[in-house]
Design a protein around this motif. Structure first.
Motif, PDB file in Angstrom:
ATOM      1  N   LYS A 151       0.843  -1.192   0.000  1.00 35.40           N
ATOM      2  CA  LYS A 151       0.000   0.000   0.000  1.00 35.40           C
ATOM      3  C   LYS A 151       0.886   1.252   0.000  1.00 35.40           C
ATOM      4  O   LYS A 151       1.868   1.329   0.732  1.00 35.40           O
ATOM      5  CB  LYS A 151      -0.910   0.026   1.238  1.00 35.40           C
ATOM      6  CG  LYS A 151      -1.764  -1.235   1.395  1.00 35.40           C
ATOM      7  CD  LYS A 151      -2.694  -1.441   0.212  1.00 35.40           C
ATOM      8  CE  LYS A 151      -3.547  -2.686   0.386  1.00 35.40           C
ATOM      9  NZ  LYS A 151      -4.414  -2.940  -0.766  1.00 35.40           N
ATOM     10  N   LEU A 152       0.536   2.199  -0.848  1.00 34.66           N
ATOM     11  CA  LEU A 152       1.330   3.423  -0.983  1.00 34.66           C
ATOM     12  C   LEU A 152       0.717   4.533  -0.139  1.00 34.66           C
ATOM     13  O   LEU A 152      -0.358   5.031  -0.440  1.00 34.66           O
ATOM     14  CB  LEU A 152       1.393   3.847  -2.457  1.00 34.66           C
ATOM     15  CG  LEU A 152       2.062   2.865  -3.420  1.00 34.66           C
ATOM     16  CD1 LEU A 152       2.080   3.440  -4.830  1.00 34.66           C
ATOM     17  CD2 LEU A 152       3.467   2.531  -2.982  1.00 34.66           C
ATOM     18  N   ALA A 153       1.419   4.890   0.920  1.00 33.55           N
ATOM     19  CA  ALA A 153       1.021   6.051   1.734  1.00 33.55           C
ATOM     20  C   ALA A 153       1.892   7.217   1.293  1.00 33.55           C
ATOM     21  O   ALA A 153       2.935   7.525   1.875  1.00 33.55           O
ATOM     22  CB  ALA A 153       1.208   5.746   3.222  1.00 33.55           C
ATOM     23  N   ARG A 154       1.481   7.939   0.253  1.00 32.27           N
ATOM     24  CA  ARG A 154       2.309   8.971  -0.365  1.00 32.27           C
ATOM     25  C   ARG A 154       2.344  10.240   0.483  1.00 32.27           C
ATOM     26  O   ARG A 154       1.368  10.602   1.139  1.00 32.27           O
ATOM     27  CB  ARG A 154       1.787   9.317  -1.762  1.00 32.27           C
ATOM     28  CG  ARG A 154       1.921   8.197  -2.786  1.00 32.27           C
ATOM     29  CD  ARG A 154       1.291   8.607  -4.102  1.00 32.27           C
ATOM     30  NE  ARG A 154       1.343   7.574  -5.116  1.00 32.27           N
ATOM     31  CZ  ARG A 154       2.262   7.484  -6.070  1.00 32.27           C
ATOM     32  NH1 ARG A 154       3.227   8.404  -6.120  1.00 32.27           N
ATOM     33  NH2 ARG A 154       2.226   6.518  -6.952  1.00 32.27           N
ATOM     34  N   ASP A 155       3.480  10.888   0.400  1.00 30.03           N
ATOM     35  CA  ASP A 155       3.653  12.202   1.017  1.00 30.03           C
ATOM     36  C   ASP A 155       4.811  12.877   0.297  1.00 30.03           C
ATOM     37  O   ASP A 155       5.587  12.249  -0.416  1.00 30.03           O
ATOM     38  CB  ASP A 155       3.940  12.071   2.516  1.00 30.03           C
ATOM     39  CG  ASP A 155       3.655  13.363   3.252  1.00 30.03           C
ATOM     40  OD1 ASP A 155       3.285  14.363   2.590  1.00 30.03           O
ATOM     41  OD2 ASP A 155       3.803  13.393   4.492  1.00 30.03           O
ATOM     42  N   LEU A 194       9.395   3.310   1.191  1.00 30.17           N
ATOM     43  CA  LEU A 194       9.616   2.347   0.111  1.00 30.17           C
ATOM     44  C   LEU A 194      10.742   2.791  -0.804  1.00 30.17           C
ATOM     45  O   LEU A 194      11.574   1.981  -1.235  1.00 30.17           O
ATOM     46  CB  LEU A 194       8.334   2.145  -0.688  1.00 30.17           C
ATOM     47  CG  LEU A 194       7.155   1.513   0.065  1.00 30.17           C
ATOM     48  CD1 LEU A 194       5.974   1.338  -0.871  1.00 30.17           C
ATOM     49  CD2 LEU A 194       7.552   0.172   0.675  1.00 30.17           C
ATOM     50  N   HIS A 205       6.461  13.103  -4.678  1.00 25.48           N
ATOM     51  CA  HIS A 205       5.264  12.654  -3.951  1.00 25.48           C
ATOM     52  C   HIS A 205       5.269  11.127  -3.947  1.00 25.48           C
ATOM     53  O   HIS A 205       4.760  10.481  -4.855  1.00 25.48           O
ATOM     54  CB  HIS A 205       4.013  13.211  -4.631  1.00 25.48           C
ATOM     55  CG  HIS A 205       2.782  13.089  -3.778  1.00 25.48           C
ATOM     56  ND1 HIS A 205       1.694  12.361  -4.149  1.00 25.48           N
ATOM     57  CD2 HIS A 205       2.481  13.625  -2.572  1.00 25.48           C
ATOM     58  CE1 HIS A 205       0.757  12.432  -3.221  1.00 25.48           C
ATOM     59  NE2 HIS A 205       1.225  13.204  -2.239  1.00 25.48           N
ATOM     60  N   VAL A 206       5.854  10.552  -2.904  1.00 27.44           N
ATOM     61  CA  VAL A 206       6.094   9.116  -2.873  1.00 27.44           C
ATOM     62  C   VAL A 206       5.849   8.579  -1.469  1.00 27.44           C
ATOM     63  O   VAL A 206       5.621   9.335  -0.514  1.00 27.44           O
ATOM     64  CB  VAL A 206       7.544   8.783  -3.296  1.00 27.44           C
ATOM     65  CG1 VAL A 206       7.791   9.146  -4.742  1.00 27.44           C
ATOM     66  CG2 VAL A 206       8.547   9.484  -2.378  1.00 27.44           C
ATOM     67  N   HIS A 207       5.913   7.241  -1.383  1.00 27.27           N
ATOM     68  CA  HIS A 207       5.984   6.579  -0.086  1.00 27.27           C
ATOM     69  C   HIS A 207       7.462   6.547   0.277  1.00 27.27           C
ATOM     70  O   HIS A 207       8.233   5.717  -0.214  1.00 27.27           O
ATOM     71  CB  HIS A 207       5.418   5.162  -0.205  1.00 27.27           C
ATOM     72  CG  HIS A 207       5.211   4.472   1.111  1.00 27.27           C
ATOM     73  ND1 HIS A 207       6.188   4.335   2.057  1.00 27.27           N
ATOM     74  CD2 HIS A 207       4.111   3.876   1.640  1.00 27.27           C
ATOM     75  CE1 HIS A 207       5.728   3.688   3.113  1.00 27.27           C
ATOM     76  NE2 HIS A 207       4.450   3.397   2.877  1.00 27.27           N
ATOM     77  N   HIS A 244       5.175   3.046  -8.054  1.00 27.14           N
ATOM     78  CA  HIS A 244       5.111   4.512  -8.103  1.00 27.14           C
ATOM     79  C   HIS A 244       5.046   5.043  -9.534  1.00 27.14           C
ATOM     80  O   HIS A 244       5.088   6.264  -9.736  1.00 27.14           O
ATOM     81  CB  HIS A 244       6.332   5.130  -7.403  1.00 27.14           C
ATOM     82  CG  HIS A 244       6.289   5.023  -5.906  1.00 27.14           C
ATOM     83  ND1 HIS A 244       6.697   3.883  -5.233  1.00 27.14           N
ATOM     84  CD2 HIS A 244       5.879   5.902  -4.948  1.00 27.14           C
ATOM     85  CE1 HIS A 244       6.561   4.070  -3.934  1.00 27.14           C
ATOM     86  NE2 HIS A 244       6.064   5.288  -3.722  1.00 27.14           N
TER      87      HIS A 244
END
Length: 877
Positions: free
Chosen positions: A718-722, A763, A758-760, A846
């Protein structure tokens, strides 16, 4: 003799330019003397001046065989190490370089040692033949690929080493080396085949009297088949008729009720006599009614299922059957007893005996029955055709009266003959005969003296009149027969085209669902039909393949059960439960019924006979397509199972070592601390504890890689992007790898203008850690690792460069596969091979990518990770 067959035989007999000849010594079992016979033949060739060279011969410790080998020039064998042993293999390159005229290569089915050019020895032989070298070789009958299942049924032993049948079929000569089973067992007990311990085990497991007798029969059948093929070839080459040696059974079938029984009886007779057999239908031009055509088609399908060949010929049944029997070298013709026709006192059996010329003719009494004929409803033409006959006669009369003023009387009769031919071509035999009779009366009334009466004064006019009637009847009958034959050919062509089109669509379908969808669409778009395909579970419940929900009556279910069990059509329009609303046709494969096809008319409570026949014709290719789909599914399941096992083996082989190494180091450090206690200096204690911590971190990375790969494979990532700064990601990754990068110089070059991504972040950091760890493993001591972060177009690039040995171009795609490892360089130890695969998966999640290239000055490797750049956030964000 067919000229094309003779031309093919001449071409096949020409020596293949530049290719050697293969002679195979065939035996029923080991120990019959194949190798000994091959060596004796080689000595005879050497005495004739042929350059003979022994490539490889297995003596199995037999002194007589070894003595024969010693008397021939030998090509030294190639020693191949395998699991601590030295295996003696054929030196193919050495034999090709020495270019002898004849090479001896024993045991054609032998599997070569790993690392050889070819997997099988017969492939080595093919290369020798291609180089123009003649080859002598040996083989046992159990090694033929087509007999593998039969050998297992006989001996209960699965033979692993097999040779494709085409290799033996392409051999220029096959020599059967035979030894009675009793003598072979005696040789075995005397230790002339195996050493005594092996001999006792072989007798118990393989060399029983029953097994050897069965294998001997198979070897003789194989040799006999080759002799028969050579006989065919030689007869065709000389243009001579083929002599009947083995024979064949021909069963003549038609549309009578005895057709199925006749075919079954023929199958049993052929099996008892060990004969190939054919079901032959001779079309003599007479049209059959619909039930007869259905019975004929069912008999042909039954013959194919029972292993017979189906042949359709045209002509006189007796003469055509005997001609075909002589052409196929048949020895037996089987027919059913029938009644003579109305115009002949001789039955088909009588006429066959008159033309048999040495053939055996058997007559099966299944109840005397006439040959199938047209139904009276078909023979009776519509009333409009008789109106046409009367109109044609009247028109011919009017035209003849006009022409009689300028033509002589004999020429006037041609007008009436033309009318009869016209009616025969446009209708059928009945109206043609009616037209002939009316024309006869009109010709007599209007043109024969005295006119306007049926009285005939002159005798020659009587002869002319009856000759006209005979010619009119004969020509009308011939024209009507040709019309029936043309109609029958058109119907046959229509069915053939339909089957070919249907088969073409099924061939294009790739799986079971596509096959059923294509079949349903084809059937329903051309005919007013409702169709479905059902399969039956082991529990006995029916399942509709297209996923629909259909409530069937008890009678329909009973008909479906009967069709499934008996492999014959049932239900609507059949003799089994005909009051059903559905017609059930079984779709058959090699292992029985695969599914059943249901059909019913959309508006009628019955299916027209021609449509019924077409459905049964299409059922066979549909069943074959479903069998092909099932086979494809089984092969795919086997492939997936094999890949799963391979993946599991690779995982265990890789992880077992790489997890045990840090655990062993940690256990050693802990044991040292517990055993020595206070005797260890503070510096040594600190070193042991730091080593334990480093190995624990290493173990943690391995386990994390495995967990990440599992999450990637199951879609659990799961990608929790920020928003994150690239410099922070690099700094955090270097901190985690502090111990791994000890002894190396790390240079970072992060451009000032790099944007946020804008990534996790965790990861991407893990992906960078995997790449850096990979670079550290392959870098030399005191080497330099460079990290460059810069924007390239709409992507942000993290480039990691090492000074290791580099990655060859042909391996750059493989480094991203799971469990692929390449240990190079002084620091290149083994790893799980998951790091770069995880890196690719994380970047792919991504929308990024990873690439491999050479380092600066073609030294080392650069791994570049690309991530898409999103529109930058506002300053407040």
């Amino acid at each position: 003799m067919n000229s094309s067959r003779r031309a093919d035989a001449l071409l096949a007999d020409l020596p293949r330019e530049g290719r050697g000849r293969l002679k195979v010594f065939l035996g029923a079992a080991p120990g019959v003397g194949k190798t000994y016979a091959m060596l004796q033949a080689a000595h005879r060739q050497r005495e004739l001046g042929v350059d003979v060279r022994v490539g490889v011969v297995e003596t199995h410790g037999r002194s007589e065989t070894a003595a024969l080998v010693a008397g021939l020039p030998q090509q030294p064998v190639r020693a191949v190490p395998y699991r601590g042993l030295q295996l003696a293999e054929l030196d193919l390159d050495g034999l090709l370089a020495s270019t002898p005229q004849l090479a001896l290569v024993d045991e054609l089915a032998h599997t070569n040692a790993p690392g050889s050019r070819h997997t099988k020895r017969w492939q080595d032989v093919q290369e020798l033949l291609s180089a123009g070298i003649d080859v002598y070789s040996t083989i046992n009958v159990q090694h033929l690929e087509s007999l593998n299942d039969r050998i297992h049924d006989i001996t209960r032993i699965k033979v692993r080493e097999t040779v494709p049948d085409w290799v033996i079929q392409d051999a220029d000569e096959i020599l059967l080396i035979d030894l009675p089973p009793r003598e072979l067992l005696e040789r075995l007990r005397e230790g002339k085949v195996y050493v005594p311990e092996q001999a006792r085990a072989a007798i118990d497991a393989f060399f029983s009297q029953t097994n050897l007798t069965a294998l001997r029969e198979l070897a003789m059948q194989t040799a006999a088949a080759r002799v028969e093929a050579d006989l065919d070839k030689r007869a065709n080459l000389l243009g001579e008729p083929l002599p009947a040696v083995r024979g064949r059974l021909l069963v003549g079938i038609h549309g009578g009720s005895s057709a199925a029984a006749l075919v079954r009886h023929a199958s049993r007779v052929a099996e008892r006599r060990h004969l190939p057999w054919s079901a032959v239908h001779v079309d003599d031009g007479r049209a059959m009614d619909e039930p007869a055509r259905v019975r004929l088609q069912a008999a042909c399908q039954l013959a194919e299922r029972l292993g017979g060949e189906v042949v359709t010929l045209r002509g006189d049944p007796a003469r055509t059957l005997t001609e075909h029997a002589h052409e196929r070298r048949a020895s037996l013709i089987l027919i059913a007893r029938g009644r003579p026709r109305m115009w002949s006192s001789r039955t088909l059996a009588n006429r066959l005996l008159a033309h048999s010329d040495g053939l055996e003719v058997s007559i099966l009494d299944v109840g005397a029955e006439p040959m199938p004929r047209l139904r009276y409803t078909q023979r009776s033409a519509e009333w409009t055709h008789y109106v046409l006959a009367a109109a044609s006669s009247a028109g011919a009369t009017a035209i003849a009266m006009l022409l009689s003023k300028v033509l002589e009387l004999p020429n006037v009769s041609l007008v009436f003959l033309s009318a009869v031919l016209t009616v025969a071509v446009c209708s059928s035999l009945g109206p043609a005969l009616a037209c002939a009779a009316l024309s006869f009366l009109a010709y007599n009334w209007f043109f024969i003296e005295p006119t306007y009466s049926f009285t005939i004064n002159r005798e020659q006019d009587v002869l002319s009149l009856f000759f006209f009637l005979f010619m009119a009847t004969l020509t009308g009958n011939l024209a009507s027969r040709l019309r029936r034959q043309l109609k029958s050919l058109r119907e046959t062509q229509s069915e053939t085209v339909a089957v070919l089109e249907f088969s073409r669509r099924l061939t294009a379908a790739t799986d079971k669902a596509a096959i059923l969808s294509s079949a349903k669409q084809y059937l329903e778009e051309r005919q007013p039909l409702s169709t479905l395909v059902m399969t039956r579970h082991k529990s006995g419940n029916w399942h509709i393949e297209d996923g629909g929900d259909l409530r069937l009556s008890e009678q329909d279910r009973a008909a479906a059960d009967w069709a499934w069990k008996h492999e014959e059509p049932a239900g609507l329009g059949t003799d089994t439960l005909p009051n059903c609303s559905w017609l059930w046709i079984p779709l058959l494969g090699d292992e029985g019924t695969l599914a059943i096809l249901g059909a019913r008319g959309s508006t009628e409570d019955h299916i027209p006979p021609d449509l019924n026949r077409l459905l049964k014709s299409l059922a066979q290719p549909l069943g074959q397509a479903l069998a092909r789909a099932r086979l494809a599914e089984d092969l795919e399941a086997a492939r997936l199972h094999g890949e799963t096992e391979q993946l599991r083996s690779a995982l265990l082989a890789s992880v077992s070592h790489d997890l045990r190494t840090p655990l062993t180091a940690m256990r050693g450090s802990i044991d040292s601390l517990l055993t020595l206690g206070n005797a260890i200096s503070e510096d040594d204690r600190t070193e042991l504890l730091e080593g334990t911590r480093n190995e624990a971190e290493r173990l943690d990375r391995y386990i994390q890689n495995l967990l990440d790969m599992t999450r990637l494979g199951h879609g659990g990532l799961k990608l929790a992007r920020d928003w994150a700064a690239p410099g922070d990601i690099v700094s955090s990754a270097l901190t985690r790898l502090r111990s791994v990068l000890t002894g190396l110089t790390v240079k970072c070059d992060i451009a000032d203008s790099v944007p946020l991504i804008h990534v996790h972040a965790a990861l991407i950091e893990q992906a960078l850690v995997n790449v850096l760890e990979n670079a550290a493993r392959f870098s030399p001591s005191l080497g330099v690792i460079s990290i460059n972060v810069a924007q390239e177009g709409n992507e942000l690039c993290f480039a990691v460069t090492d000074q290791g040995p580099g990655i060859p171009p042909q391996e750059r795609k493989d480094v991203f596969d799971m469990f692929y490892t390449a240990a190079r360089g002084d620091r290149g130890g083994k790893g799980t091979g998951l790091g770069l695969a995880i890196c690719q998966g994380m970047l792919g999640a991504h929308g990024g990518r990873v690439a491999v290239s050479d380092g600066p000055d073609a030294r080392g490797t650069t791994i570049s990770m690309y991530l898409p750049i999103s529109p930058q956030p506002a300053q407040d964000d």
